[in-house]
Every structure is written in structure tokens, then in C-alpha cells.
Design an enzyme around this catalytic site. Sequence first.
Site, mmCIF file in Angstrom:
data_model
loop_
_atom_site.group_PDB
_atom_site.id
_atom_site.type_symbol
_atom_site.label_atom_id
_atom_site.label_comp_id
_atom_site.label_asym_id
_atom_site.label_seq_id
_atom_site.Cartn_x
_atom_site.Cartn_y
_atom_site.Cartn_z
ATOM 1 N N GLY A 93 0.791 -1.224 0.000
ATOM 2 C CA GLY A 93 0.000 0.000 0.000
ATOM 3 C C GLY A 93 0.822 1.272 0.000
ATOM 4 O O GLY A 93 0.281 2.354 -0.158
ATOM 5 N N CYS B 69 -27.867 -9.078 -16.968
ATOM 6 C CA CYS B 69 -27.204 -8.802 -18.236
ATOM 7 C C CYS B 69 -28.096 -9.253 -19.388
ATOM 8 O O CYS B 69 -28.604 -10.376 -19.383
ATOM 9 C CB CYS B 69 -25.863 -9.522 -18.290
ATOM 10 N N CYS C 208 -26.086 -12.386 -21.236
ATOM 11 C CA CYS C 208 -25.856 -13.675 -20.586
ATOM 12 C C CYS C 208 -26.790 -13.932 -19.423
ATOM 13 O O CYS C 208 -26.814 -15.035 -18.879
ATOM 14 C CB CYS C 208 -24.401 -13.776 -20.122
ATOM 15 N N CYS D 150 -23.151 -6.985 -18.910
ATOM 16 C CA CYS D 150 -21.938 -7.211 -18.129
ATOM 17 C C CYS D 150 -20.870 -6.237 -18.582
ATOM 18 O O CYS D 150 -20.714 -5.979 -19.775
ATOM 19 C CB CYS D 150 -21.395 -8.615 -18.370
ATOM 20 N N CYS E 64 -18.573 -12.429 -19.834
ATOM 21 C CA CYS E 64 -19.935 -12.439 -20.371
ATOM 22 C C CYS E 64 -20.063 -13.461 -21.500
ATOM 23 O O CYS E 64 -21.041 -14.205 -21.579
ATOM 24 C CB CYS E 64 -20.310 -11.046 -20.868
#
Lengths: 334, 276
Positions: free
Chosen positions: A56, A266, A269, A290, A296
Site C-alpha cells: 500500500g 445482463c 448472458c 456485463c 460475459c
Amino acid sequence: MTDTETPRAETSYESVDAVLDSLDDEGLDGYSYAYLDEHTKREVRRSILKAVAIPGHQVPYASRPMPLARGWGTGGIQASLSILGPTDTFKVIDQGSDESVNAANIRRLARDTAAVETTTDTTDSDVIQTRHRIPEEALSEDQILVLQVPVTDALRKVDPSDAANRRRHAHKNYGKMWVHLYENVVEWGEINIASRYPTMVAGRYLMDPSPIPRWDVPKLDDADNLFVFAAGREARLYAVPPNTDVEPLAFEDREFQVERFGDATCQFCGSDDTYLVEIEGDDGETRYVCNDTSFCEKRQDDPELAKDHHRERDVSWGPGTPSEGADATGGDGT
Amino acid sequence: MSLLSADGVTRIYGSGCEACRDRTGDAAGTNQCPACGSVVACADVDLDLQPREVLGIVGESGSGKSSLAELLALEPNQDGHVHGSVEYANHPGNLLDVDYETRHALRNGHISLVHQHIRDGLDLDFSGGGNVAEKLLASGWRNYEDVRERVASLFEETEIPVERMDDPTHTYSGGMQRRVQIARALAINPEIVVLDEPTTGLDVSVQARVLDMFRRIQREEDVAAIVVSHDLGVVRLLADRTLVMRHGRVIESGLTDRVLEDPHHEYTQTLINSAI
């Protein structure tokens, strides 16, 4: 050595076509492997090692000029090219899509200069460079995700002074960011930060996870893969090593929440457990699709495909299906 | 045992030289060293503060009051050379030598400063409530409703309209900003509050209300305070004991009533007589 002339000056070409024809090596002769010279790559790799050692923490690096404007993924490219080897397979995503011009060009640069295989399949890749998304499919310990970063410091939102912010990081003094969250709840009733959600890494450094949606933030926590965040313009990079605690900042009674899509699925899909984006069709109607196009497509073949289908054990990877009534949480903030 | 005691506290801005202390001060009539040009903001200041006591520091502008107050309140921007020691009952060692993190911890739980200048103490772009909440959040509060409740009660206590708590601080009046600073200083139940010119720039009626409010809270919460002011009225109202400073030196100290009614030092006499 005044009498030395370049070989090209000796040749006289008749036309532009002739010049182009003469470039049968695609102009890549004389370039280093993976475009960057070896010293640059070593320097970037050393910075990445340092970043891994201090999860970080923002590590400065030289950030060379690239054949692309700064701010267009130059940090990501330098990190990717520095860690790619000829046996690797490389994938580039731009906001979830493999097909954007920028993604295609970066992929081609790596293919031409580093002789890597390229793919659009998340599970086939060794290194994935991405802009503003983490793939829906769970990554493994053999994979590295390189994120492009426009703004390296989460604290810049509350104080534009980098010097002051560096001091705050050094002393883990994040009071100002907490006030920002507090005022967010005052205004909206919940923490309403769409992207660049401030996250605590290993309980020590506050990190800007790059502009990924909140949806992707939980994937950073205790992941099996290495995340490398690289900013070309700001010449800094940072990392989240595998199995590191990554915690989005939130109050005990105003918890971190991912995006909610209601009943939307979606339209290609049918998935309801992926990050969806709105598109407006020619008929003016809004549909959801998606954002991760690669997954997808797989879901279109097999709607039941799990996000960790390729892994031997169950992997928790980001949010599951948002629970019913999730929309009701939040409160009015008074 | 005293809560806070200072011994030989000295702060010199500039290069400093051996002659600095001898050639400045009340007898020399200046706080600038004629040899090296350094400014001796305060020198050889001894004081002690008992629990629940209010100590006043008065003096003319430039007498070193604020320099001393910043040292006692652990201000991080410590310019100049600092000597001497400050002992605090709840922390071993010299407060003037602590590292940033200890200073941060002490300031977020033990010692608060109300700055002379609003901009030093508050972020005017944050809401008034946010400025007070910052102290709580920095000291580890993580429950939103608890923070909210505490901020609202502090606003009530310091007589700021609670319905204004979510407005940006720069929209507040001067008196309200001063109260927000006091609310912020009191948020974490400190042992000691240092007020640097708490009423500067406020009109007389608002001054009276702010001081009244602070005196009430100081007694209710049993907090010790150091009040720095050029205004004898403020010190008369709040302080149990008073130090008089001039040219960076303490020239007289004693019970406030004694100092104001029977000033011994010539300068104190002038100061009291010239009050309008």
C-alpha cells in the site's frame, strides 16, 4: 567520427511505399526486448519489489516517456513490460473490455516487442493489465494484475498538498479522510464514493485502489494474486501482495456497500452477480450488460459458470448476488 | 502534584548566540538579541498548572505569549530553537522532546489548543460538525451515530445552533467559528485546554457569552486551562492565577486578584492603568 553516416542516409528511396517495404522487420530492429531498456525494466522491478515489501505504500520510480501520452496507461505499460517474459500470456482490459482501441494497442505493443502470447481469456493469462476494473473471474497465485492509476494518493481528495499527505501516511494520520466519509454520510445517508474508494492495506497504509468501482474493492482483500498499481504521470507505483488484508474505510453503522443493480440482469448472458453497466439502445430503452466482456461471453455459453470455475477449491471473489432488500439500507443521515 | 509544569522553557527564532539570553528580556528592554539578531520569543519560563486550575498569561503583543502557548500545547510546527522541559502528569518524559506520533496521541486525548487564528485551527471547507468530528474520528471513533450524537451535544454545550452543524464552516460568524474551535478542543475530554486569545476580533457582547460559556464548561468538566490574552478583562474573568509576560520573560506572577489589584512590577502597573 565526422565521416560516419547512418546506413539509412546512404540509401535513396523512390517513394514512401518503397520505404515501407524496406521495413520488413516492422521497424523493431534495434529495440530492446519488451521495448524498455534493461536498466529501466530492472528499476521498475526493484520498485515493484519494494512496493510488495511495504503493501500500500507509494514507491517512486523513474517513469520513462512511452509511445503514448502520459495518463493513457503509461504506468501500467511500464510495469507490464518489466515483468513480462517470452513464455507469458498477456491480457489487457480497458473498463472491462478487451476490444477498446487502447487495450488492443497495448496488447499489440507487448506482442510485437516482448514476443508474448496475448489472450482475452482471464483464466489463460499470466499478466493482466487493466484500466479501472478487476476481472469477474477469480485470479490465482500464478497471475499478476497490473492496474493503471491516474491518481496515486487517496488523500489528495481532502488535501491537495502531497507533502502534507506524505506526512500523514508516514504517521498513519487519516483523520481528514474520515471527516470526508463523515460528511459524505451527512450529505447522502450512506458513503457515496463511486470509485477510488479509500482502502486500508494491511492495517497500515491508506491506498487509492485506482478508479475501480466499489464492486471490485472486496476482491483486493485476501486475494491469491499480486496486484501492482502503477501511475506513469505521477511516477509512483504500489502493490497489494497475495493474501493481504484490504479493508475499505467505513463506519460500524454505515457499512461499505457495493453497487446495487436491483432486479437488472445482463441482457446477453442473464447474469445477476456481475458488475453491470447501462447502455441505451436505438429504441431509447436502457438495458444492462456485463462490464467484463470476456466473462460475459463464457456465461453466454454456460449461464451456470461460477466465477471460480477454473479453481480447484472455492474462492471468495468479490460480492456475490446482492441480497434482497439491499436497496433499503442507508438511512436518512439525520 | 501539578498537572503540567514547565521549567526554563525557551524558544529562540534565528541562529542564536551565547549573548542572546543576557542581552534580551525585561531589563534589556527588547526581545531581539543585539549581537546576532535572533528573536528570543520566550526564555526561562517556569510555570505549573494544577488540576482544574485556570492559569492566565497576559502581556503586550510580541511578549511571547503565543510562542509559549504553542509549546505547551504541542503544536507540531515548532520553528526555532527550543530548550527547557515541560512535564505532564500523565506522560513520562519531556513533552518538548516527544516524537510526532506521541504528540499526535497527546493532542488527540490530553491537551487541546484553541488557536488564535481560526484558519490554523479549523478547515473552513469542512462543515462545522466535521471539524469537531475530526477530533473524535482521529482518536478512533468509528460509529457514525455516536460521532453525530457527540458533535450535536458539543454544539449545544457551546451554544452553537445545532441546525447549522452541516453547513461549511466559512459560512459561520466569527463568534460561531470561535465556539466551533472550543467545541473541537473539548470533544475528546482533554485534561488541559490552551486558549490562545479566545476572544480576539469578537464584539463585546459575543466576547462575554463565549467566556461565560467556557467558564461554565470548564467548571462542569473539571478541565484545567491556560488562557493567553492581551485583554486583562478575559484573565480577570477566567483565571485563578496569572503570569505577566514582557519581552519574552515572566515578570510577575500570582493570584489573579493580587496581580490586578496590587501589581508589583512597574510594567504590570502601567498595563493595568492603561486598560480602558
